[in-house]
Design a protein around this motif. Sequence first.
Motif, PDB file in Angstrom:
ATOM      1  N   PRO A   1       0.824  -1.221   0.000  1.00  0.00           N
ATOM      2  CA  PRO A   1       0.000   0.000   0.000  1.00  0.00           C
ATOM      3  C   PRO A   1       0.854   1.265   0.000  1.00  0.00           C
ATOM      4  O   PRO A   1       0.539   2.236  -0.685  1.00  0.00           O
ATOM      5  CB  PRO A   1      -0.804  -0.129   1.301  1.00  0.00           C
ATOM      6  N   TRP A   2       1.952   1.200   0.722  1.00  0.00           N
ATOM      7  CA  TRP A   2       2.833   2.379   0.805  1.00  0.00           C
ATOM      8  C   TRP A   2       3.467   2.667  -0.566  1.00  0.00           C
ATOM      9  O   TRP A   2       3.518   3.804  -1.023  1.00  0.00           O
ATOM     10  CB  TRP A   2       3.890   2.081   1.868  1.00  0.00           C
ATOM     11  N   THR A   3       3.966   1.596  -1.236  1.00  0.00           N
ATOM     12  CA  THR A   3       4.557   1.743  -2.569  1.00  0.00           C
ATOM     13  C   THR A   3       3.526   2.305  -3.550  1.00  0.00           C
ATOM     14  O   THR A   3       3.798   3.234  -4.317  1.00  0.00           O
ATOM     15  CB  THR A   3       5.046   0.358  -3.073  1.00  0.00           C
ATOM     16  N   ILE A   4       2.324   1.718  -3.487  1.00  0.00           N
ATOM     17  CA  ILE A   4       1.275   2.131  -4.427  1.00  0.00           C
ATOM     18  C   ILE A   4       0.860   3.579  -4.167  1.00  0.00           C
ATOM     19  O   ILE A   4       0.658   4.360  -5.106  1.00  0.00           O
ATOM     20  CB  ILE A   4       0.077   1.160  -4.323  1.00  0.00           C
ATOM     21  N   GLU A   5       0.791   3.924  -2.877  1.00  0.00           N
ATOM     22  CA  GLU A   5       0.445   5.301  -2.526  1.00  0.00           C
ATOM     23  C   GLU A   5       1.430   6.282  -3.172  1.00  0.00           C
ATOM     24  O   GLU A   5       1.027   7.301  -3.752  1.00  0.00           O
ATOM     25  CB  GLU A   5       0.499   5.433  -1.001  1.00  0.00           C
ATOM     26  N   ASN A   6       2.720   5.941  -3.117  1.00  0.00           N
ATOM     27  CA  ASN A   6       3.744   6.797  -3.732  1.00  0.00           C
ATOM     28  C   ASN A   6       3.539   6.902  -5.240  1.00  0.00           C
ATOM     29  O   ASN A   6       3.671   7.987  -5.814  1.00  0.00           O
ATOM     30  CB  ASN A   6       5.141   6.228  -3.450  1.00  0.00           C
ATOM     31  N   LEU A   7       3.243   5.754  -5.873  1.00  0.00           N
ATOM     32  CA  LEU A   7       3.055   5.759  -7.333  1.00  0.00           C
ATOM     33  C   LEU A   7       1.869   6.648  -7.704  1.00  0.00           C
ATOM     34  O   LEU A   7       1.947   7.445  -8.645  1.00  0.00           O
ATOM     35  CB  LEU A   7       2.821   4.325  -7.830  1.00  0.00           C
ATOM     36  N   ILE A   8       0.763   6.499  -6.937  1.00  0.00           N
ATOM     37  CA  ILE A   8      -0.428   7.294  -7.249  1.00  0.00           C
ATOM     38  C   ILE A   8      -0.144   8.778  -7.023  1.00  0.00           C
ATOM     39  O   ILE A   8      -0.518   9.631  -7.832  1.00  0.00           O
ATOM     40  CB  ILE A   8      -1.632   6.820  -6.406  1.00  0.00           C
ATOM     41  N   ASN A   9       0.582   9.070  -5.932  1.00  0.00           N
ATOM     42  CA  ASN A   9       0.946  10.457  -5.659  1.00  0.00           C
ATOM     43  C   ASN A   9       1.703  11.081  -6.821  1.00  0.00           C
ATOM     44  O   ASN A   9       1.403  12.195  -7.253  1.00  0.00           O
ATOM     45  CB  ASN A   9       1.809  10.524  -4.407  1.00  0.00           C
ATOM     46  N   THR A  10       2.690  10.336  -7.312  1.00  0.00           N
ATOM     47  CA  THR A  10       3.473  10.835  -8.444  1.00  0.00           C
ATOM     48  C   THR A  10       2.562  11.094  -9.640  1.00  0.00           C
ATOM     49  O   THR A  10       2.662  12.143 -10.308  1.00  0.00           O
ATOM     50  CB  THR A  10       4.567   9.810  -8.819  1.00  0.00           C
ATOM     51  N   ALA A  11       1.672  10.118  -9.886  1.00  0.00           N
ATOM     52  CA  ALA A  11       0.756  10.250 -11.027  1.00  0.00           C
ATOM     53  C   ALA A  11      -0.122  11.493 -10.868  1.00  0.00           C
ATOM     54  O   ALA A  11      -0.313  12.273 -11.815  1.00  0.00           O
ATOM     55  CB  ALA A  11      -0.106   8.993 -11.135  1.00  0.00           C
ATOM     56  N   VAL A  12      -0.640  11.704  -9.653  1.00  0.00           N
ATOM     57  CA  VAL A  12      -1.525  12.844  -9.412  1.00  0.00           C
ATOM     58  C   VAL A  12      -0.758  14.154  -9.583  1.00  0.00           C
ATOM     59  O   VAL A  12      -1.234  15.095 -10.248  1.00  0.00           O
ATOM     60  CB  VAL A  12      -2.165  12.746  -8.004  1.00  0.00           C
ATOM     61  N   VAL A  13       0.466  14.211  -9.032  1.00  0.00           N
ATOM     62  CA  VAL A  13       1.267  15.436  -9.152  1.00  0.00           C
ATOM     63  C   VAL A  13       1.570  15.728 -10.626  1.00  0.00           C
ATOM     64  O   VAL A  13       1.450  16.871 -11.096  1.00  0.00           O
ATOM     65  CB  VAL A  13       2.561  15.309  -8.313  1.00  0.00           C
ATOM     66  N   ASN A  14       1.933  14.645 -11.369  1.00  0.00           N
ATOM     67  CA  ASN A  14       2.215  14.821 -12.805  1.00  0.00           C
ATOM     68  C   ASN A  14       1.002  15.392 -13.537  1.00  0.00           C
ATOM     69  O   ASN A  14       1.117  16.285 -14.376  1.00  0.00           O
ATOM     70  CB  ASN A  14       2.599  13.480 -13.435  1.00  0.00           C
ATOM     71  N   ARG A  15      -0.178  14.837 -13.180  1.00  0.00           N
ATOM     72  CA  ARG A  15      -1.397  15.290 -13.847  1.00  0.00           C
ATOM     73  C   ARG A  15      -1.681  16.757 -13.496  1.00  0.00           C
ATOM     74  O   ARG A  15      -2.071  17.543 -14.355  1.00  0.00           O
ATOM     75  CB  ARG A  15      -2.571  14.385 -13.410  1.00  0.00           C
ATOM     76  N   ARG A  16      -1.429  17.106 -12.220  1.00  0.00           N
ATOM     77  CA  ARG A  16      -1.637  18.506 -11.812  1.00  0.00           C
ATOM     78  C   ARG A  16      -0.718  19.431 -12.625  1.00  0.00           C
ATOM     79  O   ARG A  16      -1.115  20.497 -13.067  1.00  0.00           O
ATOM     80  CB  ARG A  16      -1.316  18.684 -10.319  1.00  0.00           C
ATOM     81  N   CYS A  17       0.538  18.990 -12.822  1.00  0.00           N
ATOM     82  CA  CYS A  17       1.475  19.785 -13.612  1.00  0.00           C
ATOM     83  C   CYS A  17       0.949  19.987 -15.034  1.00  0.00           C
ATOM     84  O   CYS A  17       0.995  21.095 -15.574  1.00  0.00           O
ATOM     85  CB  CYS A  17       2.829  19.091 -13.688  1.00  0.00           C
TER      86      CYS A  17
END
Lengths: 425, 303
Positions: free
Chosen positions: A144-160
Amino acid sequence: MHKFLKVAQREYLETVKTKVFIFSLLMAPLIVCGIIFFVSRTSLDKIGPRPPIKVAVSDLTNQLTAELESRFGEYSSLNPNRQIQLRMLETEQDTSRKLSDWAKTEVREKRFDIYIVLEDSILDGPGQMQFYTCGLKPAEIDMPWTIENLINTAVVNRRCQLQEFSPQLLEKLRRRVPSKHAELSTAGDTENIKSPGQRVMGMMVPFFFMYLMFLGIVVTGQQMMTSVIEEKSSRVIEVLLSAISPFELMAGKILGLVGMGLTVMGIWVAAAYGAARWQGLDIEVTASLLIYFGIYYLLGFLFFSALLAGIGSICNSLQEAQTLMGPISLIFVLPLISWFNLVRNPQGVFARVLSFIPPLTPMVMVLRLSADSNVALVEIIASILVLIAAVVLAIWVAAKVFRTGILMYGKRPGLWEVLRWLRQS
Amino acid sequence: MNAISLENVSKFFGNVRAVDDLTVLVPTGSIYGFLGPNGAGKTTTIRMIMNIIRPDKGKISIFGDGSIEQVKARIGYMPEERGLYRKMTVRKVLSYFGALKGVTASELAKRVPSLLKQIDLISWADKKVEELSRGMHQKLQFAVTVINNPDLLILDEPFSGLDPLNLDLLKTIILQMRDQGKTIIFSTHAMHEAEELCDFILLINRGKPVIDGKLDQIRSQYRSNAVSVELEGDAGFIETLPIVAGIHTHGRRLEIKLTDGGDPQQLLRALLEHVPVLVFEVKVPSLHEIFVSLVGADNAQVS
């Protein structure tokens, strides 16, 4: 040769020959070497492949599919043994509840390992990601921790992307500043560059010294009790006392076991030093620390073994003695469980107070001395004097208890009776 | 000269008077038996002599006025509770205790093998003590006691649990040592062993001395003044003899009780004048009988 030297000689030779001794002598370094070897040779990648984790995602924003697929795909290609299978669930607002119920059932029946709901305000508001799991296996507990990081990156990228801002630029801007730590020596002009590993060693070496002190005092002290009870239960004691006085016997035993303890210490220190060198860890140990270690060990051992000789003499069996030992062992655990505090704050009130509680003095002082070279000399001398006073008192008490207790069989005397013996001349 | 003297020695355990005002003098070169039922205070007395426990009152001196700690090297002590280091070899145990008792290494190198030969354990010299049989263990224990060739041997219940062969061996060695001028004290609750070996007897009961003195004197002192005879022919004349106080008949054997001061030798002469005498025995009371008569049958639960 004086009689008590003969007792010491026998005690040393006979103890060193026992299987239990050889076993415990060899086991400790072997375990330490084993752990160092294991830790340095293994990492998660080398454990071997495990079945892919099946992850289902409901993306209520409907904007993240592409980013998520690329992040998860990247992760899986970098970690061939720890694949993640991502399945994006088609979502429409009106059917989402039904869909979520279905997905939760799938998780319960182990067709998905993790079901994640990304709320629709996640890109520009307080939206959360929600994880649903059901009896995750221990091996997957970090996922869950690894996946949380991956999703975070994806969300930040999308925000950019939404802000028309380059994610690569963001990463470049957020780059961490690298650091380097150099230790200046007080006298010369040398600079020691310290790696993070060495800084960890700086924490571990004091612990190692304290633990060595603990093992040296407690384990070899136990031998004292075993030996006294053996002589008592095999009834050899009265024959011995016809040839020597109880005090000579006790002094000889303590001396023999001090010798044994020093042998063990020497072998363990050599083994630890060898293991550290073998693994390329540079341990800084000053000569004065070794001398202090020797002094504290000797005094600590005298104190504890005199105590155990007294306890051993009033017990009829090892089991009985171990019941009495319980509370004493608990005292020794105190510095072991609070070592992190002590290492971080070797001059603190807590560390200072523990330094003057005789059974703990050797352990705590060695820890403090190896953690911080600036312990005041006055404090060192005071702690040694307190310890010496405690040793004299312990030997005086033990000699009195030993003299009477060693010939008592049957019921173990109570505390009041033992106190009465102390008053007798 | 006395090897040991105890003067007015007392020891209390709580309210129990284990030893009560005991005075004993053990002459050098004698075998002295401490007798009494279980719990009489024999072991306590011996432990006080060895300074393993301290007397509450009184004075104990050994070899004149030397304190025990100075003369331990001249004493061999075998406690009632016996034990040796089980993991050590026979030879090493013997050498270790010898060294503790101050025997030099060069002397031990000679004495250990010769002693092991004497007790027939030489082929077991390098075996561990735990491998020995019970009988061998007892012999080794005795060897440990005498390894320093002691002038004073103190044995607490030395004969209990010994098989007949080892019993004889031990008795032989004890008598040999007495002949070499050494002093031996042993405690026992078996009266017949004391009668066989002892020159002097101390009989104690409940911590108090009941009898103390030379075995021969004690016996003559407590002589029952009776004679047992077997005669050929008519014995009717005996009742008429002036020194006879009474007669009991047990089949062919007659128990003749003499008057106070009646001499058994005079009776024998009188009998020979009338008939041939087949058996003539002056009844000497056993220690057991003396003990029973003194302390009562309830107390004398001895073998």
